[in-house]
Structure formats: structure tokens, C-alpha cells
Scaffold this active site. Structure first.
Site, PDB file in Angstrom:
ATOM      1  N   ARG A   1      37.708  31.958  50.551  1.00 50.84           N
ATOM      2  CA  ARG A   1      38.224  32.363  52.088  1.00 50.84           C
ATOM      3  C   ARG A   1      37.319  31.937  53.024  1.00 50.84           C
ATOM      4  O   ARG A   1      36.192  31.746  52.776  1.00 50.84           O
ATOM      5  CB  ARG A   1      38.318  33.775  51.832  1.00 50.84           C
TER       6      ARG A   1
ATOM      7  N   HIS B   1      45.247  25.310  53.888  1.00 52.40           N
ATOM      8  CA  HIS B   1      45.254  26.503  52.857  1.00 52.40           C
ATOM      9  C   HIS B   1      46.470  26.118  51.849  1.00 52.40           C
ATOM     10  O   HIS B   1      47.299  27.001  51.635  1.00 52.40           O
ATOM     11  CB  HIS B   1      45.482  27.903  53.517  1.00 52.40           C
TER      12      HIS B   1
HETATM   13  P1  NDP Z   1      39.387  38.183  41.250  1.00 53.54           P
HETATM   14  O1  NDP Z   1      39.405  39.424  41.725  1.00 53.54           O
HETATM   15  O2  NDP Z   1      40.093  37.822  39.727  1.00 53.54           O
HETATM   16  O3  NDP Z   1      37.761  37.842  41.038  1.00 53.54           O
HETATM   17  C1  NDP Z   1      36.756  37.729  42.243  1.00 53.54           C
HETATM   18  C2  NDP Z   1      35.710  37.402  41.580  1.00 53.54           C
HETATM   19  O4  NDP Z   1      34.769  37.488  42.650  1.00 53.54           O
HETATM   20  C3  NDP Z   1      34.914  38.342  40.500  1.00 53.54           C
HETATM   21  O5  NDP Z   1      34.071  37.510  39.613  1.00 53.54           O
HETATM   22  C4  NDP Z   1      34.098  39.123  41.326  1.00 53.54           C
HETATM   23  O6  NDP Z   1      32.851  39.685  40.424  1.00 53.54           O
HETATM   24  C5  NDP Z   1      33.397  38.224  42.163  1.00 53.54           C
HETATM   25  N1  NDP Z   1      32.913  38.830  43.454  1.00 53.54           N
HETATM   26  C6  NDP Z   1      33.685  39.821  44.318  1.00 53.54           C
HETATM   27  N2  NDP Z   1      32.530  40.255  45.127  1.00 53.54           N
HETATM   28  C7  NDP Z   1      31.501  39.881  45.070  1.00 53.54           C
HETATM   29  C8  NDP Z   1      30.048  40.097  45.231  1.00 53.54           C
HETATM   30  N3  NDP Z   1      29.932  40.831  46.183  1.00 53.54           N
HETATM   31  N4  NDP Z   1      29.307  39.196  44.796  1.00 53.54           N
HETATM   32  C9  NDP Z   1      29.535  38.597  43.702  1.00 53.54           C
HETATM   33  N5  NDP Z   1      30.429  38.275  43.071  1.00 53.54           N
HETATM   34  C10 NDP Z   1      31.556  38.870  43.828  1.00 53.54           C
HETATM   35  O7  NDP Z   1      39.899  36.925  42.303  1.00 53.54           O
HETATM   36  P2  NDP Z   1      40.534  35.477  41.739  1.00 53.54           P
HETATM   37  O8  NDP Z   1      39.848  34.672  40.984  1.00 53.54           O
HETATM   38  O9  NDP Z   1      41.752  35.787  41.373  1.00 53.54           O
HETATM   39  O10 NDP Z   1      40.550  34.744  43.418  1.00 53.54           O
HETATM   40  C11 NDP Z   1      39.453  34.888  43.910  1.00 53.54           C
HETATM   41  C12 NDP Z   1      39.883  34.392  45.473  1.00 53.54           C
HETATM   42  O11 NDP Z   1      40.357  33.141  45.534  1.00 53.54           O
HETATM   43  C13 NDP Z   1      40.820  35.260  46.013  1.00 53.54           C
HETATM   44  O12 NDP Z   1      40.466  36.538  46.677  1.00 53.54           O
HETATM   45  C14 NDP Z   1      41.039  34.285  47.273  1.00 53.54           C
HETATM   46  O13 NDP Z   1      40.479  34.738  48.333  1.00 53.54           O
HETATM   47  C15 NDP Z   1      41.168  32.847  46.879  1.00 53.54           C
HETATM   48  N6  NDP Z   1      42.448  32.438  46.503  1.00 53.54           N
HETATM   49  C16 NDP Z   1      42.577  31.088  47.516  1.00 53.54           C
HETATM   50  C17 NDP Z   1      43.783  30.375  47.197  1.00 53.54           C
HETATM   51  C18 NDP Z   1      44.143  29.125  47.968  1.00 53.54           C
HETATM   52  O14 NDP Z   1      45.175  28.740  47.957  1.00 53.54           O
HETATM   53  N7  NDP Z   1      43.217  28.848  48.875  1.00 53.54           N
HETATM   54  C19 NDP Z   1      44.709  30.799  46.218  1.00 53.54           C
HETATM   55  C20 NDP Z   1      44.480  31.842  45.495  1.00 53.54           C
HETATM   56  C21 NDP Z   1      43.182  32.398  45.633  1.00 53.54           C
HETATM   57  P3  NDP Z   1      33.282  40.498  39.043  1.00 53.54           P
HETATM   58  O15 NDP Z   1      33.746  39.967  38.192  1.00 53.54           O
HETATM   59  O16 NDP Z   1      31.832  40.893  38.788  1.00 53.54           O
HETATM   60  O17 NDP Z   1      34.094  41.671  39.841  1.00 53.54           O
END
Ligand code: NDP
Length: 311
Positions: A223, A275
């Protein structure tokens, strides 16, 4: 069961859900108001506020993407309705393609060759061993973990970072502030696949970008809010005065579409994509949506979005 669908390809989703659930009433959000009301479920991507506000008996909301930042900030979102989001659902593979492209772009000096071509310069660059080109992945969720594994299988040493401790085969998994500093100090490319939450906004600020080694690159398909764009521009420098970062591949921005006047468009070492890294593939995602609907109806416990954590 009544389901209202709102997304770019809503008609395809409506048709696919109707076919899979012949007893359900499935309508798109542009149906007349009386046809949209009293839905049991919303299956939505970037739903308008009125669609959320007008519902009175929702049992669940299915976010037709991985990022819930837009949904959670939509006015009128009911507070007590469980939200589920897509997990991988084919996006991991698309994201891995995008990230591998970016990593290889810098690893195989495609940025140098593009620059050399402007002056017809024929100069092969040295190929370093992949073992000496560590890549960092911030966010090890459904998509981030897939990408980390794909990079590792492609031969790169991979360091990953998440909020809670993780184990992923072949990936050095780190967490916490110290873990982030350790990762940043070691990697040639950092890939941000974190969600947009109050805790992640601006996480790659000037101070953290400065921790990356000289000549490192940044890949952001997560993002736009994750990166301080001004600090990134300063860390990149310009052709007269190059900064300590080599380049960036950016798919997401603080403001989208990226305004025409934004200097990122013009920067010679920044690649801008609109995007498009991992759009939801309907054919891969439909089964997950149907299983969510069945689970809601059966009263099963689902992993729901944590609104206070923001993902
Ligand atoms: P998930 O919700 O499955 O995973 C999020 C990850 O981020 C987890 O490992 C989580 O840690 C970690 N995380 C969240 N907050 C923190 C923090 N404060 N500090 C450290 N680590 C953190 O998301 P996805 O993998 O499915 O997707 C990730 C992002 O990718 C989406 O939210 C979206 O913004 C982006 N995206 C972009 C796309 C594009 O086309 N550009 C398409 C799809 C997604 P923990 O495992 O410990 O909870």
C-alpha cells in the site's frame, strides 16, 4: 440467501455465484434499491457507503480482495457484522510474478541497461552470485509468505518480517523493531507486502530507508501509505546527485491514481505501475467465497478481520 455484489467485474461475479448457488438470490449493487435491500451477505470490493448503510440484516461481509483498508474506512460500515477477506486466492502467484520481475530487474541490472541504451552504450554489467543478493519481504501473510517462498525457490536468500513470529521453510523470519532494522541493514531489495494500518503507515520513513545498504532498491506492491514518498525521493536523489538508493518499483501510492504532477512519474529510476500487481482472479477466488458463505450459514468459526488491528 440474498447476496449483493459490488466490484469492477460484478456481473461476472453475480453469474458465477448464481451458478454455484442456484437457491441463492444474487444481485449486483446497481440493481434497484428494493432488490438490494435486506441482503444476508455483501461480497464487495470498494463498496459505496450507501450500500453498507442501507443494509439492515447482514450476516457477513466478504471483502473481494486481500486489503481491507478501504472497507474499514468506509462510512456506514456496520460495527457488529463479521468481515472476512480473501486469503491468497490466486493473488500470491500474481504477486510473486510481479515481485520476481522487480527483483530481477535490479539484480540483472536492467535499470543500468535502460540508462545505457539512451546513449547507445554497450557495457555488460557484472552478475553477482544470487547468494550475495538477499531480499527482504515485509509482511508474511497469505500473499507475503507465498512471495517469500517464491523468491527463496528462485535462489535468493530471503529475510521476512511480520508482527508475530513465523516459520517459513528457507526464509529467515524476523519480527519486532529490532528484526526490522536487522532485515533492512542486510537486503539488496526490500519488498513491502504489509497492510495499510495505523501501525504500518509510514513504516518505511527516512530513518528506515537510510538503514538499507547503499545501492538497495525498494519494491512496493503493498500500500502507498507504507512509504514516505518524499523520503523515498530524497533517498533516490537525482541523476546529478544520486542518493543511496538505486531505484524503486512502485504499484501503490498515497494518492491513486498517482497525480500527473507527482515527481515519481518523472524519476528516471522509478518504475510506476497502476495498482495492478495482483488483481483478484475470479476463477481462483470463487471457491473461497462460496466456502465462506457455506461456513457463515453453518455457523462455523471463521478467521475474521480484526478491525482494531486494521487487517
Ligand atoms: P495478510 O493479512 O494475510 O498478512 C499481513 C501480514 O502483515 C502478516 O504477516 C502480518 O503479521 C503483517 N503485519 C501486519 N501489521 C504488521 C505490523 N504492524 N508489523 C509487522 N507486520 C505486520 O495480508 P496479505 O498477505 O493477504 O496481503 C498483504 C497486503 O498486500 C494487503 O493488505 C494489501 O494491502 C496488499 N495487496 C496489494 C495488491 C496489489 O495488487 N497491489 C493485491 C493484494 C494485496 P502477522 O502474520 O504477525 O499477523
Amino acid at each position: 440467501m440474498k447476496i449483493v455484489v459490488h466490484t469492477d467485474d460484478a456481473e461476472q461475479w453475480r453469474a458465477a455465484l448464481s451458478k454455484a448457488l442456484p437457491n441463492a438470490t444474487v444481485v449486483t449493487s446497481d440493481a434497484p434499491e428494493e432488490a438490494r435491500q435486506n441482503a444476508d451477505y455483501l461480497a464487495v470490493w470498494k463498496a459505496p457507503a450507501h450500500l453498507l448503510k442501507e443494509q439492515t440484516q447482514l450476516k457477513g461481509i466478504i471483502n473481494l480482495g486481500a486489503g481491507v483498508d478501504y472497507l474499514l474506512s468506509t462510512p456506514g460500515l456496520p460495527v457488529d457484522v463479521p468481515i472476512v477477506k480473501l486469503r491468497d486466492a490466486g493473488m500470491g502467484e500474481l504477486m510473486a510474478d510481479y515481485v520476481l520481475y522487480g527483483v530481477l530487474h535490479f539484480y540483472r541490472s536492467m535499470d543500468c541497461y535502460a540508462d545505457q541504451q539512451t546513449s547507445a552504450e554497450w557495457q555488460p554489467q557484472r552478475v553477482v552470485d544470487k547468494a550475495d543478493w538477499p531480499v527482504g519481504v515485509l509482511g508474511l501473510g497469505a500473499i507475503g509468505a507465498y512471495v517469500a517462498s517464491a523468491l527463496q525457490q528462485a535462489g535468493f536468500p530471503v529475510l521476512g518480517w511480520s508482527r508475530s513470529p513465523k516459520t517459513i521453510k528457507g526464509v529467515q523470519c524476523l519480527h519486532g523493531d529490532e528484526g526490522l532494522d536487522e532485515l533492512l541493514s542486510q537486503v539488496q531489495s526490500v519488498v513491502a507486502i504489509l497492510p495499510d494500518t495505523p501501525a504500518t503507515q509510514g513504516i518505511l520513513n527516512a530513518e528506515r530507508l537510510a538503514k538499507l545498504p547503499q545501492g538497495a532498491s525498494v519494491i512496493n506492491p503493498g500500500r502507498g501509505s507504507l512509504i514516505d514518498e518524499q523520503a523515498l525521493l530524497e533517498a533516490l536523489g537525482d541523476n546529478d546527485q544520486p542518493g543511496h538508493l538505486r531505484g524503486a518499483l512502485l504499484d501503490v501510492f498515497c494518492e491513486e491514481p498517482l497525480p500527473a504532477g507527482n515527481p515519481l512519474w518523472q524519476h528516471p529510476r522509478v518504475i510506476v505501475t497502476p495498482h495492478m500487481a495482483a488483481p483478484t482472479p475470479l476463477n481462483d477466488a470463487i471457491d473461497q467465497v462460496i466456502s465462506y458463505l457455506h461456513a457463515f450459514e453453518a455457523g462455523e468459526t471463521l478467521t475474521i478481520v480484526n478491525s482494531s488491528q486494521g487487517y
